[in-house]
Design a protein around this motif. Structure first.
Motif, short mmCIF file in Angstrom:
data_model
loop_
_atom_site.label_atom_id
_atom_site.label_comp_id
_atom_site.label_asym_id
_atom_site.label_seq_id
_atom_site.Cartn_x
_atom_site.Cartn_y
_atom_site.Cartn_z
N GLU A 1 35.24 42.01 40.74
CA GLU A 1 35.92 41.57 41.96
C GLU A 1 36.46 42.73 42.78
O GLU A 1 36.65 42.60 43.99
N ARG B 1 43.85 32.28 46.47
CA ARG B 1 42.80 32.25 45.45
C ARG B 1 41.51 32.90 45.95
O ARG B 1 40.70 33.38 45.15
N LYS C 1 40.32 37.51 45.78
CA LYS C 1 40.07 37.86 44.39
C LYS C 1 40.29 39.34 44.10
O LYS C 1 40.77 39.70 43.03
N ARG D 1 44.10 39.97 43.84
CA ARG D 1 44.66 39.34 42.66
C ARG D 1 44.21 40.07 41.39
O ARG D 1 44.99 40.25 40.46
N ARG D 2 42.97 40.49 41.35
CA ARG D 2 42.49 41.20 40.17
C ARG D 2 43.14 42.57 40.05
O ARG D 2 43.48 43.01 38.94
N LEU E 1 42.81 34.42 38.31
CA LEU E 1 41.99 33.97 39.43
C LEU E 1 41.88 32.46 39.50
O LEU E 1 41.45 31.92 40.52
#
Length: 499
Positions: free
Chosen positions: A99, A165, A168, A171-172, A178
């Motif tokens: 990601e 969401r 990605k 967030r990663r 995720l």
């Protein structure tokens, strides 16, 4: 000096006797400050000699070296031995996250060791099994904001627009799951910054400096430089103003901030309310690239020269090896005290106000023994507080030989006769390369967004500036933003020109 001492006493009473200062209303703050100021001034003895350390007078007593700070050499051993006591090191065996597409973020993600970062910034009594958000996640979030989104506020940053969401990669990078909508609230970042001690901040900075020195960005021999820049505060009006000995003492709602003169700029006011960041940088003489290393944050009303020795001592506590520092005229070591305390030479352009000593001619500098002698003398070295010159006359050449002492000492000054005389070729080269240390300030303030600090305390500014310095070093190490230009035939390499 008495006004600085009075202000330091007022700040000390407000900090230690009124810990809920930040939660008070503005009118209550005004009444309290007026009461404390009157008590301090009425009981102050103006005949006393001010003996407070310079760190307390300038308000940087919380930014002095402490026992828990690691040096760069100690950090290298700490990193190499950190996973030795583990049977399995899962971090080294983890696969890269697909990601994370951005090359810069991918480089930083591979560089970070989350377990080591946790050990450096975790609070006392930290138990990871009872925490939903880990300290390394908050640190990664701070770095992500500085590198990719410096222009927005923390409140806007912690929303679905940047951590939904569909985001990605973000967030990663922050290690958020995720498959859920869970996010980190902006108040958690605020508490994270406020709870970090100065020792925590310096240790995480040393962790990045350890990687910087291993990356090869710096040459074997670097020239260190020091400069400062102002960091304006959002607070514009003082709560209390008192005039003492013809000078005004102003107290703001941020009691560590103050009003000082700004360097001359056409589009800005002559005065600035807030702080000044005094930064030690390392210049690679082969490439001319400059890297900020460590900074001190002081009120804007103090002269730059007061921070020279504290910055050097802090850098030495981090294990930064310095021999020579180039700076502007505000950081002159005019009496050799910095050299005596730290063992570091400081060279700066000669002040226009400095007068040449007797029997010294300039352009080029030529020293003679007295009014009657025309034979130039040779510099032999420096003593405790000045330079020693010896006679170069051959036997029988000087008619005053029998009555001449054949040597003289010229005291240190802020002109040509600094601890390293500016007429030396090495000193002139250091002065010429000094301008390179101004580039990191432009990057830190414009590219990394430190010009809008968005914090309202000195500790918040210290934390924010440390994260910004770390982000700048990470960007330089990643080396993904520098423009590449093909070298044409006959074009000289920069390192050859610099050499």
């Amino acid at each position: 000096m008495h006004t600085k001492n009075i202000r330091a006493l007022v700040k000390k009473q407000l900090k230690y006797n009124h810990p809920h200062w930040k939660n008070m209303k503005r009118k209550a703050k005004k009444r309290l400050i007026k009461q404390v100021m009157d008590e301090v001034i009425n009981g102050y003895d103006f005949s006393q000699t001010v003996t407070l350390p310079i760190e307390e007078l300038t308000g940087i007593e919380g930014q002095t070296p402490t026992k828990g700070i690691k040096t760069i050499e100690e950090m290298a051993k700490y990193v190499s031995n950190f996973h030795n006591d583990k049977l399995f090191d899962f971090d080294k065996k983890r696969k890269p996250f697909p990601e994370i597409i951005d090359k810069e973020l991918k480089f930083i993600d591979d560089l970070f060791d989350d377990a080591i970062i946790n050990s450096l910034i975790a609070p006392e009594g930290y138990s990871p099994c009872h925490r939903y958000v880990q300290p390394y996640q908050l640190f990664r979030m701070e770095i992500l904001k500085v590198i990719k989104y410096p222009e927005i506020s923390y409140r806007k940053f912690c929303t679905d627009e940047y951590f939904g969401r569909e985001r990605k990669q973000n967030r990663r990078f922050v290690r958020l799951p995720l498959n859920t909508k869970e996010q980190i609230h902006h108040t958690e970042l605020s508490h994270f910054r406020s709870r970090l001690s100065f020792t925590n901040l310096m240790n995480i900075l040393v962790y990045i400096l350890h990687h910087l020195y291993q990356s090869g960005c710096l040459a074997n021999s670097v020239i260190h430089a020091i400069d400062s820049t102002e960091l304006p505060s959002e607070i514009n009006y003082p709560l209390c103003t008192v005039e003492v000995e013809g000078k005004k003492i102003r107290i703001y709602s941020d009691i560590d901030a103050d009003c000082g003169r700004r360097r001359k700029k056409r589009d800005k006011s002559q005065y600035v309310i807030g702080y000044r960041m005094h930064t030690l940088s390392a210049i690679n003489p082969l490439t001319g690239h400059c890297f900020p290393l460590v900074s001190l944050i002081g009120a804007a009303n103090h002269h730059d020269s007061l921070f020279l020795t504290p910055v050097i001592k802090l850098a030495q506590a981090l294990g930064i090896d310095m021999k020579l520092i180039t700076a502007d005229q505000a950081y002159h070591d005019s009496n050799g005290s910095v050299l005596e305390k730290t063992g570091v030479y400081v060279v700066a352009p000669p002040s226009e106000k400095a007068k040449l000593p007797d029997n010294v001619l300039d352009f080029p500098v030529r020293v003679t023994c007295n009014d009657f002698c025309d034979i130039p003398m040779k510099i032999m070295g420096c003593s405790g507080n000045g330079h020693e010159f010896g006679c170069t006359a051959a036997p029988g050449e000087c008619i005053y030989e029998s009555n001449c002492p054949k040597y003289r000492t010229i005291a240190f000054d802020n002109g040509c006769f600094q601890p390293i005389p500016t007429f030396h070729e090495e000193a002139q080269r250091a002065i010429d390369i000094r301008k390179n240390c101004e580039r990191p300030f432009n990057l830190i303030k414009k590219r990394e967004g430190l010009e809008q600090t968005r914090v309202r305390s000195q500790h918040g500014v210290v934390a924010r500036s440390t994260f910004t310095t770390i982000a700048t070093l990470l960007i330089e190490m990643a080396d993904t933003r520098r423009k590449r230009c093909k070298k044409q035939d006959g074009q000289l390499d920069l390192f050859k020109v610099a050499g």
